[in-house]
Design an enzyme around this catalytic site. Structure first.
Site, short mmCIF file in Angstrom:
data_model
loop_
_atom_site.label_atom_id
_atom_site.label_comp_id
_atom_site.label_asym_id
_atom_site.label_seq_id
_atom_site.Cartn_x
_atom_site.Cartn_y
_atom_site.Cartn_z
N LYS A 1 59.47 -6.22 121.75
CA LYS A 1 60.10 -5.44 122.83
C LYS A 1 61.56 -5.09 122.52
CE LYS A 1 56.55 -5.51 125.77
NZ LYS A 1 55.85 -4.31 126.23
N GLU B 1 61.36 -2.97 134.30
CA GLU B 1 60.25 -3.75 134.86
C GLU B 1 59.77 -4.68 133.76
OE1 GLU B 1 59.70 -0.65 133.47
OE2 GLU B 1 58.64 -1.73 131.90
N SER C 1 52.65 -9.67 117.91
CA SER C 1 53.68 -9.03 118.74
C SER C 1 54.73 -9.99 119.29
CB SER C 1 53.02 -8.27 119.89
OG SER C 1 52.20 -9.13 120.65
C1 LIG Z 1 54.34 -10.61 123.19
C2 LIG Z 1 53.81 -9.37 123.84
N1 LIG Z 1 52.85 -8.68 123.22
C3 LIG Z 1 52.31 -7.56 123.77
C4 LIG Z 1 52.72 -7.10 125.00
C5 LIG Z 1 52.07 -5.87 125.57
O1 LIG Z 1 52.90 -4.77 125.61
P1 LIG Z 1 52.65 -3.50 124.71
O2 LIG Z 1 51.21 -3.14 124.86
O3 LIG Z 1 53.56 -2.47 125.25
O4 LIG Z 1 52.98 -3.87 123.30
C6 LIG Z 1 53.73 -7.80 125.70
C7 LIG Z 1 54.19 -7.34 127.01
O5 LIG Z 1 54.92 -7.96 127.73
C8 LIG Z 1 54.28 -8.97 125.10
O6 LIG Z 1 55.23 -9.69 125.71
#
Ligand SMILES: Cc1ncc(COP(=O)(O)O)c(C=O)c1O
Length: 399
Positions: A91, A113, A379
């Protein structure tokens, strides 16, 4: 597949667009103009890249998961380590980009948000660094699940405002943030956390996140001398996934998106927007969403706060419709099993969101040939989730 979209109206095929009240049209046009000028200004681009390198910790490593590969058989598994980015998730790439843009536009206040809290933490972090005032809306249920991140945001000087309507999760926090923005649009920049919302947000967030796939391409070339055969990522709104996928869209790379199937897509407790959704407008954009026959949103559910959203970024809706990316639901249970497997095999505790991508990728890796490669976007890290993991494991052992 051509990557030259969205069009001038912010459309990805029939998806996307700007479905917003008149009061926001000017703000979106101002944003689009400022964004185009910023990307053309080498000072802005340098500052974005410099901040990512010197503050956020890019490039993140691409780790070969050797023990896991041996355990599963099939393709070689590589992990793109967004969990090692400052603040612990992808993020931050986007928050850095948008906050620098806000500052350039002369906005002094930021509203955001958050679901899992990682976007809120990233936003509060860059606001602290740039001296911007920060307000973050968060569903009450998510505040409970992600207590640690609420405290982190407050330590960073942000105000966390609970959203108490609906399922008290991300959709409700987004409603509140938009409402606040409409009323304070003069001095406030809305820093959206995923590739959702009205144009130009989905394109803007994608362009700040494509660094994930761009780096992966280069790093795998160095390690294996080739492109990956496949790549996988989890999909909430879809920012880490599009960040990983976008640079590979015109290549022969199979792409897989994992969405939250919660307790199963045959139940009502899931957030499987592509698998079970239909076309409709949510938060300013036309996309797939889970809704009933009257167009009312069905409350989403997932063990992971970051995937608990009833919509999906419009570019993913387009990629699903065109068949370029395959999206599949992964249940809470499957995600937790994949989480345990990675933790034990490699000593890496992933976020529950990322564990959805792990499950799907492990399944694909086993079907692939030895010597092929699959890259997974890891992620985020799992520290924020230890309470939820403990709770789920205790429940499981009692049943
Ligand atoms: C660690 C992590 N992975 C994935 C996501 C999902 O978000 P996005 O689909 O925008 O990558 C989030 C959302 O808060 C997250 O904190």
């Amino acid at each position: 597949m051509s990557k030259v979209y969205p069009d001038n109206n912010g459309r990805f095929g029939s998806f996307g667009g700007k479905f917003v009240p008149e009061t926001l049209m000017y703000a979106l046009e101002e944003l689009e103009k400022s964004l185009t000028e910023a990307w053309e200004d080498s000072t802005f681009v340098e500052e974005y890249k410099h901040t990512l390198a010197e503050y956020a910790g890019r490039p993140t490593p691409l780790t070969y998961a050797e023990r896991l590969t041996q355990k599963l058989g099939g393709a070689k598994i590589y992990l793109k380590r967004e969990d090692l980015l400052h603040t612990g998730a992808h993020k931050l790439n986007n928050a850095v980009g948008q906050a620098l843009l806000a500052k350039r536009m002369g906005k002094s206040k930021i509203v955001a948000e958050t679901g899992a809290g990682q976007h809120g933490v990233a936003t509060a972090t860059v606001c602290a660094r740039l001296g911007l005032e920060c307000k973050v809306f968060m569903g009450e249920e998510d505040m409970r699940r992600q207590e640690l991140n609420v405290f982190r945001m407050e330590l960073l000087g942000a105000e966390v405002v609970p959203a108490v309507s609906g399922s008290k999760t991300l959709k409700d926090a987004t409603n509140e943030a938009i409402r606040y923005w409409v009323a304070n649009v003069e001095d406030t920049f809305y820093l959206i956390g995923s590739v959702v919302g009205p144009h130009p947000y989905p394109k803007m967030v994608r362009d700040f996140q494509r660094i994930i796939g761009d780096e992966t391409k280069e790093q795998l070339q160095d390690k294996e001398g080739t492109l990956p055969d496949a790549a996988a990522a989890c999909v909430g709104g879809g920012s880490n996934a599009i960040g990983m996928f976008y640079p590979f869209l015109e290549d022969e790379v199979e792409l897989f998106g994992a969405e939250a199937a919660g307790k199963g897509i045959s139940t009502k407790k899931h957030a499987a927007t592509i698998t079970k959704g239909t076309k409709g407008v949510i938060h300013g954009s036309l996309t797939y969403l889970i809704q009933d026959e009257n167009g009312q949103i069905i409350e989403p559910y997932s063990i992971s706060a970051g995937l608990d959203y009833p919509g999906i970024g419009p570019e993913h809706a387009y990629l699903a419709e065109s068949g370029r990316v395959a999206y599949e639901g992964v249940t809470d249970k499957e995600a937790l099993e994949a989480l345990s497997l990675l933790t034990r095999a490699e000593g890496i505790l992933p976020a529950i969101e990322s564990a959805h991508a792990l499950h799907l990728a492990f399944k694909k890796a086993k079907e692939m040939k030895e010597g092929q490669t699959i890259v997974i976007c890891l992620s985020g890290r799992g520290d924020k989730d230890v309470n939820s993991i403990k709770e789920a494991m205790e429940k499981e052992s009692k049943s």
